[in-house]
Design a protein around this motif. Structure first.
Motif, PDB file in Angstrom:
ATOM      1  N   ALA A 298       0.842  -1.193   0.000  1.00  0.00           N
ATOM      2  CA  ALA A 298       0.000   0.000   0.000  1.00  0.00           C
ATOM      3  C   ALA A 298       0.877   1.243   0.000  1.00  0.00           C
ATOM      4  N   SER A 299       0.291   2.370  -0.381  1.00  0.00           N
ATOM      5  CA  SER A 299       0.982   3.646  -0.233  1.00  0.00           C
ATOM      6  C   SER A 299       0.144   4.497   0.715  1.00  0.00           C
ATOM      7  N   LEU A 300       0.578   5.738   0.932  1.00  0.00           N
ATOM      8  CA  LEU A 300      -0.167   6.592   1.853  1.00  0.00           C
ATOM      9  C   LEU A 300      -1.537   6.958   1.291  1.00  0.00           C
ATOM     10  N   LYS A 301      -1.745   6.697  -0.009  1.00  0.00           N
ATOM     11  CA  LYS A 301      -3.007   7.107  -0.623  1.00  0.00           C
ATOM     12  C   LYS A 301      -3.819   5.947  -1.180  1.00  0.00           C
ATOM     13  N   ARG A 302      -3.263   4.761  -1.155  1.00  0.00           N
ATOM     14  CA  ARG A 302      -3.956   3.675  -1.827  1.00  0.00           C
ATOM     15  C   ARG A 302      -3.723   2.375  -1.059  1.00  0.00           C
ATOM     16  N   ALA A 303      -4.780   1.677  -0.752  1.00  0.00           N
ATOM     17  CA  ALA A 303      -4.630   0.413  -0.034  1.00  0.00           C
ATOM     18  C   ALA A 303      -5.791  -0.494  -0.361  1.00  0.00           C
ATOM     19  N   THR A 304      -5.527  -1.773  -0.474  1.00  0.00           N
ATOM     20  CA  THR A 304      -6.582  -2.741  -0.748  1.00  0.00           C
ATOM     21  C   THR A 304      -6.511  -3.866   0.279  1.00  0.00           C
ATOM     22  N   VAL A 305      -7.529  -4.710   0.268  1.00  0.00           N
ATOM     23  CA  VAL A 305      -7.561  -5.845   1.176  1.00  0.00           C
ATOM     24  C   VAL A 305      -6.344  -6.748   0.922  1.00  0.00           C
ATOM     25  N   THR A 306      -5.996  -6.901  -0.356  1.00  0.00           N
ATOM     26  CA  THR A 306      -4.836  -7.736  -0.685  1.00  0.00           C
ATOM     27  C   THR A 306      -3.572  -7.185  -0.024  1.00  0.00           C
ATOM     28  N   HIS A 307      -3.378  -5.881  -0.110  1.00  0.00           N
ATOM     29  CA  HIS A 307      -2.212  -5.282   0.546  1.00  0.00           C
ATOM     30  C   HIS A 307      -2.180  -5.656   2.020  1.00  0.00           C
ATOM     31  N   ALA A 308      -3.345  -5.548   2.661  1.00  0.00           N
ATOM     32  CA  ALA A 308      -3.401  -5.819   4.098  1.00  0.00           C
ATOM     33  C   ALA A 308      -3.042  -7.274   4.383  1.00  0.00           C
ATOM     34  N   ILE A 309      -3.597  -8.193   3.588  1.00  0.00           N
ATOM     35  CA  ILE A 309      -3.351  -9.617   3.842  1.00  0.00           C
ATOM     36  C   ILE A 309      -1.880  -9.949   3.625  1.00  0.00           C
ATOM     37  N   ILE A 310      -1.359  -9.529   2.458  1.00  0.00           N
ATOM     38  CA  ILE A 310       0.051  -9.831   2.162  1.00  0.00           C
ATOM     39  C   ILE A 310       0.949  -9.198   3.216  1.00  0.00           C
ATOM     40  N   GLY A 311       0.674  -7.932   3.539  1.00  0.00           N
ATOM     41  CA  GLY A 311       1.516  -7.209   4.485  1.00  0.00           C
ATOM     42  C   GLY A 311       1.524  -7.855   5.860  1.00  0.00           C
ATOM     43  N   THR A 312       0.333  -8.186   6.348  1.00  0.00           N
ATOM     44  CA  THR A 312       0.258  -8.812   7.675  1.00  0.00           C
ATOM     45  C   THR A 312       1.028 -10.134   7.672  1.00  0.00           C
ATOM     46  N   PHE A 313       0.823 -10.890   6.612  1.00  0.00           N
ATOM     47  CA  PHE A 313       1.489 -12.182   6.551  1.00  0.00           C
ATOM     48  C   PHE A 313       3.009 -12.027   6.540  1.00  0.00           C
ATOM     49  N   LEU A 314       3.499 -11.138   5.698  1.00  0.00           N
ATOM     50  CA  LEU A 314       4.954 -10.932   5.623  1.00  0.00           C
ATOM     51  C   LEU A 314       5.511 -10.444   6.954  1.00  0.00           C
ATOM     52  N   PHE A 315       4.889  -9.420   7.484  1.00  0.00           N
ATOM     53  CA  PHE A 315       5.404  -8.797   8.706  1.00  0.00           C
ATOM     54  C   PHE A 315       5.388  -9.786   9.866  1.00  0.00           C
ATOM     55  N   GLN A 316       4.258 -10.488  10.035  1.00  0.00           N
ATOM     56  CA  GLN A 316       4.183 -11.437  11.140  1.00  0.00           C
ATOM     57  C   GLN A 316       5.149 -12.596  10.928  1.00  0.00           C
ATOM     58  N   SER A 317       5.325 -13.011   9.654  1.00  0.00           N
ATOM     59  CA  SER A 317       6.281 -14.085   9.389  1.00  0.00           C
ATOM     60  C   SER A 317       7.672 -13.677   9.843  1.00  0.00           C
ATOM     61  N   ILE A 318       8.052 -12.460   9.493  1.00  0.00           N
ATOM     62  CA  ILE A 318       9.382 -12.006   9.889  1.00  0.00           C
ATOM     63  C   ILE A 318       9.528 -12.050  11.403  1.00  0.00           C
ATOM     64  N   LEU A 319       8.500 -11.536  12.091  1.00  0.00           N
ATOM     65  CA  LEU A 319       8.574 -11.513  13.554  1.00  0.00           C
ATOM     66  C   LEU A 319       8.689 -12.924  14.121  1.00  0.00           C
ATOM     67  N   VAL A 320       7.843 -13.803  13.616  1.00  0.00           N
ATOM     68  CA  VAL A 320       7.806 -15.158  14.178  1.00  0.00           C
ATOM     69  C   VAL A 320       9.104 -15.907  13.867  1.00  0.00           C
ATOM     70  N   VAL A 321       9.551 -15.815  12.618  1.00  0.00           N
ATOM     71  CA  VAL A 321      10.729 -16.584  12.234  1.00  0.00           C
ATOM     72  C   VAL A 321      11.996 -16.000  12.851  1.00  0.00           C
ATOM     73  N   SER A 322      12.031 -14.671  12.943  1.00  0.00           N
ATOM     74  CA  SER A 322      13.274 -14.066  13.428  1.00  0.00           C
ATOM     75  C   SER A 322      13.546 -14.436  14.875  1.00  0.00           C
ATOM     76  N   MET A 323      12.480 -14.670  15.653  1.00  0.00           N
ATOM     77  CA  MET A 323      12.697 -14.920  17.084  1.00  0.00           C
ATOM     78  C   MET A 323      13.543 -16.174  17.362  1.00  0.00           C
ATOM     79  N   PRO A 324      13.113 -17.337  16.883  1.00  0.00           N
ATOM     80  CA  PRO A 324      13.952 -18.528  17.146  1.00  0.00           C
ATOM     81  C   PRO A 324      15.306 -18.454  16.450  1.00  0.00           C
ATOM     82  N   VAL A 325      15.340 -17.908  15.242  1.00  0.00           N
ATOM     83  CA  VAL A 325      16.623 -17.792  14.534  1.00  0.00           C
ATOM     84  C   VAL A 325      17.589 -16.941  15.346  1.00  0.00           C
TER      85      VAL A 325
END
Lengths: 361, 379, 532
Positions: A298-325
């Motif tokens: 997404a940008s500051l002016k444009r966002a869709t449901v897809t952006h939210a889903i992909i973004g949440t998934f990526l961000f949470q994946s990083i958080l979850v995976v980075s912890m044990p690593v």
């Protein structure tokens, strides 16, 4: 070049790739590469991937609705909702009420969600009125407005006449506890609903279903007359005015939906987490939601449901995976530091990008 | 119409215009412009009364806090003049100051010389950070404040990465007690007792007040440093550079057409601000005597911004007087609100929460008012 | 000194193949007031931008030709160079900082300074401002203009009439000022202030300063200039002395051009023969900044193409914007016998009017949305088209897609498909999308403002042909506003000229150049009296 307008306008392959690169951006590329690197390290270190995946799914479901809350705000042209703590506070109030009324299980959950949505919508309505007075500065004002409300609510938590022994301090002292356990009431009702294991991965079906429900609802909304009007107002207020749309009204609608989603989002988050955190805890929650949707494209002016889903998934994946690593490789706390750097880095990146076509002042 | 006639009619028009603006000014000046500080003066007097603190104690506290915080607040003035709003990026300056202390503590420096070296180390770091901040702000024109806020958080992440994982690892630290037991990463608290009061103690005047146990202590050199800074800012505004700051602050386009290098001027303004904040943090920490490694800098931006706003400054206008008055009022509130809260409602936490609310609320309100006025002006 | 102060020889300039200056030769003697007149878009501003070395010229490929200043080649690669030579420019919009005093504005970035200890180490920027000298200098240049204004006043509180003088004072303050360029300096002034300004200009020229004076107020030109150059379409049509010129002659030179095609003769030519008006406008006032209207009465006949012309700033743009509810307006609008409320875009759209805005990218389009969305959204929001029946009013993608595809085919919009973003289209195709958007509303009256602005030559013709076709085949009544008179004359049945916010008159498209020119300068009635 008079003949230019006579030929159909095509974009060449090279342009398309360049466009994609430009839209995707350096920052996202780095983040994506970082996730791949983390995954590779996790595999290399032979970490339990089933557990990691289960955890990713749960955290994805927990945070999803909070990230969805950004969409109406961005679409209506007010930028990411940095004042999300406002909505979150409403959700927390709703949850404490359900405990005070001694509710548990699904009835408690739906009561909390219902009250949260109503409170959030009302708060969002008034906040929308404020936003219309500060057009162009919504992000800065929102940030500090959110902060002020959180600190004002501290006084409320401190003085509010709650009686439930689960919430007040056991041995005297005034006010509510900082952390309230809700495992026995709302704890994981959604997570465990229809939950099943597959290849050792636990799927929190109920949680994902409710997220899917809200995604679908937002998606349908975006194709209704009101939803289209909302995004028209956001992409070009002057166009909207010339089409007879009341710009301020739709911005208020956007703010209402955003805060209602924020309020519902925190209830869903809390049932999975097992606790509600009061006082200063909601202070920085908006930033992670903002970062998630930006990572999703997404940008500051444009966002869709897809952006939210992909973004949440990526961000949470990083958080979850980075912890044990990180635990194996360096030290315990680095995951938290990485979260701070990534989330604020992506917001900075979005802020410094020149938006095409929009007159972001 | 003859030339004389024209002249006279013009003069008349001007006189009228002048009279109107004069009357308006009186009203605006005393009521509107000062409503914020007046409100906080009342609040401070009220809180001071209910806090039950003795006047000399209060004065002592206020002097200490004025001495150690003024620098940080004053560092906000130049970016405001240059039209970049409240520089939340001074957090980076504070980090530069702390890096300075980490270096001098590592080499076991002490006393005033240690303090001086710390300051000297902080300056080039601040210049670098300020330059980067300025470049970033030029990429986000019109969004400097939110960019500054987020930059502060982002830089904090980098700072933690460096202090927690690089120190003792890639960056050798000679003093083992500075590090965590694992040998990597700085401890939560960094002891700089050796430089405690390094500046304050150069010359302290004690004034005994009959009937009270505590004398009033005045750290002359620290206050002198603040005074020198005030004079320097006063001087800077009246230089060619100062004029350029003000011109850029009013209208970038017109300044550009007049031949002023706008982007460069803006970067210089931020560098100034960051360097001053760095020095300010060094002064602040020598008074405390220890550093909360991961916390001392975090709120620097917020507190300084709240202070200058309470003093009556706005996003586009600030004076030295407002900065000093704001520091005085904000820190008075800081001292009295927990006690007043306790005496009035029976719990110190209320006062504490109230103070936090005031800090954020004042900033939120000032930003909202500014955005609102800017919109009305555009119409 | 002998020889001209400024010579511009054979200046040519094109923007991406579009020739905007085609060999201009100008010579300005010391102490001469040289007026440059021309319609909007004639190339006046471009010529001045070249002289002043503005970045916009160099970023678009520079120019061809020679500039000599006092007989020496002038570099003119940046505004600084031009200033160093002694060329001063007063821009059309005010370049004054409101929060600064008059004196600070006059001396902006040229402040006299006093060295101090710090400046020795840290450079010139740390020198202290010499306030006394600043005041003295400012005073001196204000006195040259006979302006008894206190130089310590802030600009913010001053009446608008003073601003222009302060700007001139700033240019005068430059020690080496030899040539002063004034870009439409009287446009925002009242008559009395304008007269004072003209006198001041004359006085300055007597002191030896050359003045280049850009305007389209023709009476002014005759009053003060020593030489007049007329530009038209980037060509230098004439250079003459004021004695040889009359308002009528200048006007003819300014607008005169071959008319490409007069569309038809079958329409009524005078109001007398006209049937009941389809749209009648009574006493329309519109508060559109820069294009205000002060009471216009106008009737639109069914089936015609009515042109609205006039110079920039006189309010022609305000008519459509006011009727469509985009700017606050008062007056009476009756469409097809029914009154239409003002200040209400929805009511305007629903009553059967549609508008293609002059600000295509600002108002006309959602640049980041698909062609389909752009075409249907207005009709959906105002008239409820393209919605499925039901409580939640879902968008009907099938009908909308079908409609969009039909529009793309009918209007020949060159694109990759209905999903392409309008940002990616060329100007001409963007304009077609705007027209398609308006047609989707199925209007009785279509307002079109500046339909060919920013569109390349080939596409211009296409857009105009499309409008004519719509009018002839689909019977849409069109009200077209344009700054380009030739364009109006090539497609319209009648042309209304707006002057100073009022209707000056209505002319048939084949009327003489002189009459058009005079009417646009607001001088036709005046001129007629003189003749008789």
């Amino acid at each position: 070049m008079p003949e230019d307008s006579l030929v159909p306008e095509k974009t060449t392959m090279k342009e398309r790739i360049l466009d994609f690169y430009r839209d995707f951006g350096v920052a996202r590329l780095i983040i994506f590469a970082f996730l791949l690197f983390l995954l590779a390290s996790a595999l290399f270190l032979k970490l339990p991937m089933e557990q990691i995946l289960s955890s990713v799914l749960t955290r994805f479901g927990m945070n999803g609705i909070l990230v969805l809350a950004m969409i109406p705000s961005i679409q209506s042209g007010a930028g990411p909702n940095f004042a999300l703590p406002l909505g979150i506070t409403c959700g927390i109030v709703a949850t404490t009420l359900s405990i005070e009324f001694d509710m548990a299980g699904f009835s408690g959950l739906f009561f909390s969600i219902g009250v949260a949505a109503i409170l959030g919508a009302i708060t969002g309505f008034f906040y929308g009125i404020l936003l219309n007075k500060v057009k162009g500065q919504e992000m800065t004002v929102g940030t500090y407005f959110g902060f002020s409300i959180v600190s004002l609510m501290c006084i409320f938590w401190f003085l509010a006449p709650y009686k439930s022994p689960e919430m007040i301090w056991p041995y005297g002292g005034s006010g509510l506890r900082v952390t309230i356990a809700i495992q026995d009431r709302l704890g994981k009702v959604l997570d465990n609903f229809l939950s099943f294991d597959i290849f050792g991965v636990t799927v929190p079906t109920g949680l994902l279903l409710i997220l899917a429900f809200f995604c679908l609802a937002l998606w349908i909304f975006s194709r209704t007359k009101t939803g289209i009007a909302l995004s028209t107002v956001g992409s070009n207020p002057r166009f909207a005015e010339s089409s007879g749309l009341n710009v301020n009204r739709y911005r208020i609608i956007g703010s209402s939906i955003s805060h209602a989603l924020g309020a519902v989002g925190i209830v869903v988050y809390a049932q999975s987490f097992g606790f509600i955190q009061l006082y200063m805890a909601p202070l920085f929650m908006a930033f992670f939601a903002v970062a998630s949707i930006l990572i999703g494209g997404a940008s500051l002016k444009r966002a869709t449901v897809t952006h939210a889903i992909i973004g949440t998934f990526l961000f949470q994946s990083i958080l979850v995976v980075s912890m044990p690593v990180a635990n194996v490789v360096v030290a315990d706390n680095i995951a938290d530091v990485i979260r701070i750097i990534i989330s604020n880095g992506i917001i900075l990146y979005a802020l410094t990008r020149r938006e095409i076509g929009g007159d972001v002042s | 119409m003859t030339a004389d006639n024209r002249d006279q009619s013009k003069k008349l028009m001007l006189q009228e215009a002048e009279e109107i603006t004069y009357k308006e000014r009186i009203w605006k000046y005393y009521l509107r412009k000062n409503v914020v500080p007046i409100f906080f003066v009342v609040l401070c007097v009220f809180g001071g009364y209910y806090s039950g603190l003795s006047l000399p104690f209060l004065i002592n506290e206020i002097i200490t806090r004025m001495a150690r915080n003024s620098f940080l607040v004053i560092s906000l003035i130049i970016p405001i003049l240059a039209g970049m709003g409240l520089n939340f990026g001074i957090v980076l300056g504070a980090m530069a100051g702390q890096f300075g202390y980490i270096a001098t503590a590592n080499f076991q420096m002490a006393g005033f010389s240690g303090f001086a070296v710390t300051t000297l180390i902080s300056i080039p770091l601040s210049i670098l950070f300020g330059w980067l901040t300025g470049k970033l702000f030029n990429q986000a024109k019109g969004k400097e404040m939110i960019t500054g806020i987020i930059l502060g958080f982002f830089a904090n992440g980098i700072y933690q990465l460096i202090c927690l994982y690089f120190m003792g690892n890639f960056i050798p630290i000679r003093i083992p007690t500075m590090l965590l037991s694992t040998g990597i990463g700085l401890r939560n608290t960094l002891d700089i007792k050796s430089m405690h009061y390094a500046l304050d103690n150069l010359w302290k005047i004690r004034i005994n007040i009959p009937g009270f146990i505590f004398p009033i202590i005045i750290p002359v050199f620290t206050l002198l440093a603040v005074a020198v800074l005030c004079l320097a800012i006063h001087f800077l505004i009246r230089t060619k550079l100062g004029q350029e700051f003000r011109a850029v602050g009013q209208n970038r386009h017109i300044a550009e057409v007049a031949g002023i290098k706008v982007d460069r001027t803006r970067v210089i303004a931020i560098i100034f601000s960051t360097v001053l904040a760095g020095i300010g943090q060094v002064i602040f920490l020598q008074n405390l005597g220890n550093i909360n490694t991961y916390g001392s800098h975090v709120q620097v931006g917020t507190f300084a911004v709240a202070a200058i706003l309470i003093g009556g400054a706005s996003v586009s206008k600030a004076t030295i007087g407002q900065a000093l008055l704001g520091t005085l009022l904000f820190h008075t509130l800081f001292i009295v609100s927990p006690l007043a809260g306790k005496n009035l409602i029976g719990d110190a936490m209320i006062g504490e929460y109230f103070r936090v609310f005031v800090t954020y609320g004042v900033i939120g309100l000032a930003l909202a008012l500014h955005a609102w006025q800017a919109r009305q002006k555009r119409r | 000194m002998t020889g001209p102060r400024l010579e511009m020889k054979n200046i040519r300039k094109d923007y991406f193949g579009n020739k905007v200056l085609k060999g201009i030769n100008i010579a300005v003697e010391p102490g001469e007031v040289h007026a440059i007149v021309g319609e909007n878009g004639a190339g006046k501003s471009t010529l001045m931008n070249i002289l002043f070395g503005m970045p916009v010229i160099h970023s678009t490929g520079g120019f061809k030709g020679k500039i000599l200043f006092n007989g020496k080649p002038a570099p003119s690669s940046s505004p600084e160079d031009a200033m160093a030579l002694g060329i001063g420019m007063v821009h059309q919009e005010f370049m004054l900082l409101p929060g600064f005093t008059v004196m600070e504005n006059i001396k902006l970035n040229r402040e006299p300074t006093i060295p101090n200890i710090w400046s020795r180490f840290l450079g010139d920027k740390m020198k202290t401002l010499d306030i006394q000298k600043m005041r003295k200098d400012a005073r001196a240049s204000l006195e040259k203009l006979d302006l008894g204004i206190d130089e310590m006043l802030k600009v913010a509180g001053l009446p608008v009439g003073f601003m222009q003088f302060i700007e001139i004072a700033r240019e005068l303050d430059k020690d080496n000022l030899q040539l002063l360029v004034l870009d439409e300096p009287t446009a925002v002034l009242t008559e009395a202030d304008a007269d004072t300004l003209l006198e001041t200009v004359k006085r300055l020229s007597k002191q030896g300063i050359s003045v280049l004076f850009i305007t389209h107020r023709l009476d002014e030109v005759l009053k003060i200039s020593d030489k007049i150059t007329v530009l038209r379409d980037g060509e230098q049509v004439a250079t003459m002395k004021p004695e040889e010129a009359t308002v009528g002659k200048l006007a003819e030179l300014m607008v005169g051009r071959k008319i490409q095609a007069v569309t038809r003769k079958d329409k009524c030519e005078t109001d007398m023969e006209c049937p009941e008006p389809l749209l009648s406008i009574r006493n329309l006032h519109v508060e559109m900044p820069g294009e205000e209207l002060h009471g216009v009465n106008l009737d639109v006949v069914p089936g015609e193409i009515l042109g609205i012309g006039g110079l920039a700033g006189h309010g022609k743009i305000g008519i459509a914007n006011g009727i469509m509810g985009l700017y606050p307006s008062t007056g009476e609008i009756v469409l097809n016998g029914k009154p239409v409320p003002l200040n209400n875009p929805i009511a305007a759209l629903n009553s059967g009017m549609a508008f293609v805005s002059e600000d295509r990218r600002g108002i006309g389009l959602l640049l980041e949305d698909s062609i389909e969305m752009n075409i249907i959204v207005q009709a959906m929001q105002s008239q409820g088209k393209f919605l499925k029946k039901g409580i939640i009013q879902l968008m009907d993608f099938e009908t909308s897609r079908r409609h969009t595809e039909k529009m793309i085919k009918d209007l020949d919009i060159r694109c990759t498909g209905p999903d392409q973003l309008t940002r990616r289209l060329s100007g001409g195709n963007q304009q077609k999308v705007c027209i398609a958007k308006a047609l989707t509303l199925e209007p009785r009256v279509l307002f079109v403002s500046e339909p060919t602005r920013g569109i390349d030559v080939g596409a211009k013709r296409l857009v105009l042909n499309l409008l004519v076709e719509l009018n002839r085949k689909a019977g849409v009544t069109i009200v077209m506003t344009s700054s380009e008179l030739a364009e109006l004359r090539s497609v319209c049945d009648r042309i209304a000229i707006i002057y100073k916010g009022r209707l000056e008159g209505i002319l048939p498209p084949d009327d003489s150049n002189e009459r058009f020119g005079l009417m646009m300068a607001g001088a036709l009635t005046h001129h007629m009296k003189e003749v008789s």
